[in-house]
Design an enzyme around this catalytic site. Structure first.
Site, PDB file in Angstrom:
ATOM      1  N   GLU A 112       0.842  -1.196   0.000  1.00 17.59           N
ATOM      2  CA  GLU A 112       0.000   0.000   0.000  1.00 17.59           C
ATOM      3  C   GLU A 112       0.881   1.251   0.000  1.00 17.59           C
ATOM      4  OE1 GLU A 112      -3.857   1.658   2.526  1.00 17.59           O
ATOM      5  OE2 GLU A 112      -2.310   0.510   3.589  1.00 17.59           O
ATOM      6  N   LYS A 145     -10.298   0.668  -1.821  1.00 17.52           N
ATOM      7  CA  LYS A 145     -10.321   0.358  -0.393  1.00 17.52           C
ATOM      8  C   LYS A 145     -11.680   0.742   0.188  1.00 17.52           C
ATOM      9  CE  LYS A 145      -7.503   1.037   3.789  1.00 17.52           C
ATOM     10  NZ  LYS A 145      -6.283   1.716   4.306  1.00 17.52           N
ATOM     11  N   CYS A 191      -5.194  -3.349   3.380  1.00 22.23           N
ATOM     12  CA  CYS A 191      -4.812  -3.036   4.757  1.00 22.23           C
ATOM     13  C   CYS A 191      -5.992  -3.166   5.736  1.00 22.23           C
ATOM     14  CB  CYS A 191      -4.192  -1.639   4.810  1.00 22.23           C
ATOM     15  SG  CYS A 191      -3.239  -1.308   6.319  1.00 22.23           S
TER      16      CYS A 191
END
Length: 507
Positions: free
Chosen positions: A263, A338, A372
């Site tokens: 990321e 995301k 993440c």
């Protein structure tokens, strides 16, 4: 007492007398029910691999007979006579898709030795070796005559399944992973003990590959390369791309199928926007995203490797998102935004969350991407599992060991509960001259489910913490199929969907 020798082998024409004796004993409740010699010889001639015998001290005491059929031509409503072509077996089609079991029996004198299980295992192995979709058979329910006045066949089958009633045939079928597709009437009209009823049974071959013989096929063993990326100062985009290509080249030299970047690996480029407020700086970085995506796509084709591009900011309709790209080696690409920006991403940058949970098809199976913080929400993994995900890739960026552990522990949980592999790739080092990107901590890893076929630790491979390096590991997708079907526990199969479910809301 002399030792017994048991052998499972192909049936031969010379075995007929033993076969007849055992069959007459097995079907005492159906007088005159045994295979004639000419019929056995025809079956052996037509499909020798499908006729399996079990012997004790050289004597045939049981057998499993089968043909291959194109099942769509018959469907679920058929009789024994129809499926066998009225005992001519002209329904046998070597190019068919289903192994049809037309007989299984064991001489009652030899029961209790698990001989029928050996026959079933041999038949399953044959089905797998021939790459057939599965096994179908009509099964008797010989104990039903004792309960016919008390309950319907459907209730009887349910009680056998729930082990409230024992049926010598159906109980065995259930213990061998067969399911009942439906109840057949007049399948064997002369079967008085079953009152003319039968169960249509099916066993699925989890190894079946519809397109196995095509040039383009899904691999069973997939090689993953993770880039544990060192944050450092680069001489603009050119220097960053040189480092990206270096890692793609290095991983592709190992003939990897995927290379995974972390990321915000491109955060060093934000240095040129340091005079701006954080929200404006990240939007400045977003101006390079399209160029990066194009370069990743070019590298994927040039180096013949599928690339998970790490993540980068993107502005869509004035909204800021954190996006990752799947760049396939055939030149196509797709993206994932995301879904859960962290509180600091929202506060410092005004980041918004994406609205789509999806699984991507690749030449190496079905994969998902979770960025993440997303991996800390189990609902996403469960939805992907419902779509058949086999590998989840997690590009991450964490500044502390606590933050890293949240990602690592949750990734391992997703691998266990969704019976899939999870690969995490992070950044290390520091960027003292980039606002909001000071320190990074990572230990990239390929994580597995937890069962006998996988490492005891649930870790296929991991990196040295906080060191720039690559991790290369092979994962076996066939092991996932075996886990789904035969695992010590079967999380996906045992979901109580009658009690709860996880679904997405359309936005």
């Amino acid at each position: 007492m002399a030792e017994e020798t048991v052998e499972v082998r192909l049936l031969t024409a010379e075995d007929y007398l033993d076969l007849k004796e055992s069959m007459v004993s097995a079907y005492q409740d159906m007088q005159g029910s045994y295979w004639r010699e000419g019929t056995i010889q025809k079956l052996i001639s037509l499909f020798p691999d499908g006729q399996i015998a079990v012997t004790v001290n050289g004597k045939v005491v049981g057998c499993a007979l089968a043909i291959i059929v194109d099942y769509e031509k018959f469907g679920d409503d058929h009789t024994y006579e129809q499926i066998t072509g009225y005992y001519t077996f002209n329904t046998h089609n070597p190019k068919g898709d289903t192994l049809y079991g037309i007989e299984v029996f064991v001489n009652p004198e030899y029961r209790g030795k698990r001989l029928a299980r050996r026959l079933y295992d041999a038949r399953k192995a044959l089905c797998e070796n021939l790459n057939l979709e599965g096994i179908v058979a009509g099964g008797r329910i010989p104990n039903y005559e004792k309960y016919a006045d008390q309950m319907s066949p459907r209730i009887y089958i349910e009680k056998v399944r729930d082990k409230e009633i024992y049926d010598p045939t159906l109980t065995f079928q259930f213990s061998n992973d067969f399911i009942v597709k439906k109840i057949l009437r007049n399948y064997l009209p002369n079967d008085a003990a079953s009152k003319g009823f039968a169960t249509l049974l099916q066993w699925f071959n989890i190894y079946y590959e519809k397109d196995r013989d095509t040039i383009r096929y899904n691999k069973s063993t997939v090689r993953i390369g993770l880039v544990q990326w060192q944050m450092r100062t680069y001489s603009g985009m050119k220097g960053l791309l040189q480092q990206v290509e270096f890692f793609v080249d290095a991983v592709s030299d190992y003939e990897a199928d995927f290379v995974v970047f972390p990321e915000f690996f491109n955060a060093p480029i934000m240095m040129e926007f340091n005079e701006l407020q954080p929200g404006a700086a990240i939007r400045g970085l977003a101006k390079y995203t399209e160029q990066l995506r194009e370069e990743f796509s070019r590298f994927a084709v040039s180096y013949n490797v599928n690339i998970i591009s790490g993540t980068m900011p993107i502005v869509v309709d004035e909204q800021l998102y954190n996006i990752s790209y799947l760049c396939r080696r055939d030149g196509t690409w797709e993206s994932y935004k995301k879904i859960h920006p962290t509180p600091s991403e929202v506060y410092a940058w005004g980041m918004k969350g994406g609205n789509e949970v999806k699984v991507f098809d690749t030449d190496c199976g079905k994969i998902g991407i979770q960025i993440c913080y997303d991996i800390e929400f189990p609902e996403l993994g469960r939805i992907m599992a419902q779509q058949g995900v086999q590998i989840i890739f997690v590009p991450f960026l964490t500044d502390t060991q606590n933050g890293y552990n949240r990602v690592r522990f949750c990734a391992q949980a997703r691998a266990v509960e969704n019976e899939c592999y999870v690969a995490i790739a992070g950044c290390v080092g520091n960027l003292p001259r980039v606002t909001n990107m000071d320190l990074q901590y990572a230990q990239s890893a390929v994580l597995t489910p937890s069962d006998f076929a996988f490492p005891v630790t649930g870790i296929k491979a991991d990196a040295t913490p906080n060191t720039e390096m690559i991790v290369v590991a092979d994962v076996d997708l066939v092991l996932l199929k075996e886990l789904h079907a035969f695992g010590s526990v079967q999380n996906l199969k045992d979901l109580r969907t009658d009690l709860y479910e996880v679904t997405t809301k359309k936005k």
